[in-house]
Design a protein around this motif. Sequence first.
Motif, mmCIF file in Angstrom:
data_model
loop_
_atom_site.group_PDB
_atom_site.id
_atom_site.type_symbol
_atom_site.label_atom_id
_atom_site.label_comp_id
_atom_site.label_asym_id
_atom_site.label_seq_id
_atom_site.Cartn_x
_atom_site.Cartn_y
_atom_site.Cartn_z
ATOM 1 N N MET A 1 -28.316 24.828 -3.670
ATOM 2 C CA MET A 1 -29.622 25.288 -3.207
ATOM 3 C C MET A 1 -30.690 24.575 -4.019
ATOM 4 O O MET A 1 -30.661 24.589 -5.254
ATOM 5 C CB MET A 1 -29.736 26.806 -3.349
ATOM 6 N N SER A 2 -31.612 23.942 -3.328
ATOM 7 C CA SER A 2 -32.629 23.128 -3.983
ATOM 8 C C SER A 2 -33.816 23.970 -4.442
ATOM 9 O O SER A 2 -34.214 24.924 -3.766
ATOM 10 C CB SER A 2 -33.116 22.053 -3.008
ATOM 11 N N ARG A 3 -34.375 23.604 -5.588
ATOM 12 C CA ARG A 3 -35.594 24.258 -6.062
ATOM 13 C C ARG A 3 -36.704 24.028 -5.035
ATOM 14 O O ARG A 3 -36.888 22.913 -4.548
ATOM 15 C CB ARG A 3 -35.988 23.683 -7.424
ATOM 16 N N SER A 4 -37.456 25.061 -4.718
ATOM 17 C CA SER A 4 -38.386 24.978 -3.595
ATOM 18 C C SER A 4 -39.477 23.926 -3.779
ATOM 19 O O SER A 4 -39.956 23.351 -2.804
ATOM 20 C CB SER A 4 -39.034 26.347 -3.338
ATOM 21 N N VAL B 1 -34.952 29.071 -4.891
ATOM 22 C CA VAL B 1 -34.084 27.993 -4.412
ATOM 23 C C VAL B 1 -33.741 28.235 -2.942
ATOM 24 O O VAL B 1 -33.665 29.377 -2.482
ATOM 25 C CB VAL B 1 -32.796 27.882 -5.252
ATOM 26 N N SER C 1 -31.496 26.822 0.681
ATOM 27 C CA SER C 1 -30.523 26.016 1.423
ATOM 28 C C SER C 1 -30.978 26.008 2.882
ATOM 29 O O SER C 1 -31.100 27.058 3.510
ATOM 30 C CB SER C 1 -29.114 26.611 1.317
ATOM 31 N N LEU D 1 -34.340 25.851 -14.036
ATOM 32 C CA LEU D 1 -33.671 25.022 -13.046
ATOM 33 C C LEU D 1 -34.243 23.614 -13.058
ATOM 34 O O LEU D 1 -35.454 23.424 -13.070
ATOM 35 C CB LEU D 1 -33.846 25.629 -11.648
ATOM 36 N N GLY E 1 -32.043 22.534 -8.899
ATOM 37 C CA GLY E 1 -31.586 23.660 -8.091
ATOM 38 C C GLY E 1 -30.386 24.297 -8.762
ATOM 39 O O GLY E 1 -30.169 24.143 -9.964
#
Length: 233
Positions: free
Chosen positions: A38-41, A82, A84, A178, A181
């Motif tokens: 899950m990527s950091r926003s 985070v 996805s 983070l 992510g």
Amino acid sequence: MFENSSNINLTEDNETIVWKYLDLSKFLDMLLSKKLFMSRSDKFEDQYEGTFSEPTYEEIKKIAINNPEFLDYYKSHREKVVISSWHANEYESFAMWQIFTKNNEGIAIQSTTGRLKEALQPETKFKQYIGEVNYIDYKKEHIPFEDMFFPFLFKRKSFQYEHEIRIISDVSEQNLKLRDGLKIDVDIEKLIKKIYIHPKSENWYKNLVIEMVHRLGYTIEIEKSDLESDILI
């Protein structure tokens, strides 16, 4: 960890088909680690990710006049959320293959909103929110901010082609720092309904993907891309 399914907010139809298009290395990492990245926003290409539309921002500024920390919190909060991203579509998308894969290689994972929910259940440390992205005019339309997840469920209309459904986690309570992510535990067999291989890939590449999935002990169905169908004359 989930206390019950009410911790997850889904679109009403659990059979909505969703896709994730990714390269082979990311796909292999998912299979080996049994985790979903899950990527950091604030690391997304869209710099507006997790921010507010102009009408909402003006409203927040008024609130923050006597409480400047209120606005600072919203700005820093993006680093603790985070995401996805999944593409909602009944069929494969030629555009998604073009955008998210390179050199005629890559994988498309087919799932459903119900499968996302089930796959996230086991021993998850972070509460998950699953929702459908709304595409709005950021100059005119309002984004609600009474729920901390809401800003991450709105994007500009220019991204409407993504038809995005996303899994969102807020790790503020975990005090994590983070970088790009984090990876969360998932049940791979529940997460993935089918695997599609890039329609323009070579036979050796297709065979490699099939052998790799089977050697790792997965029984997931691997489909020929619909875009690879023979022309009928």
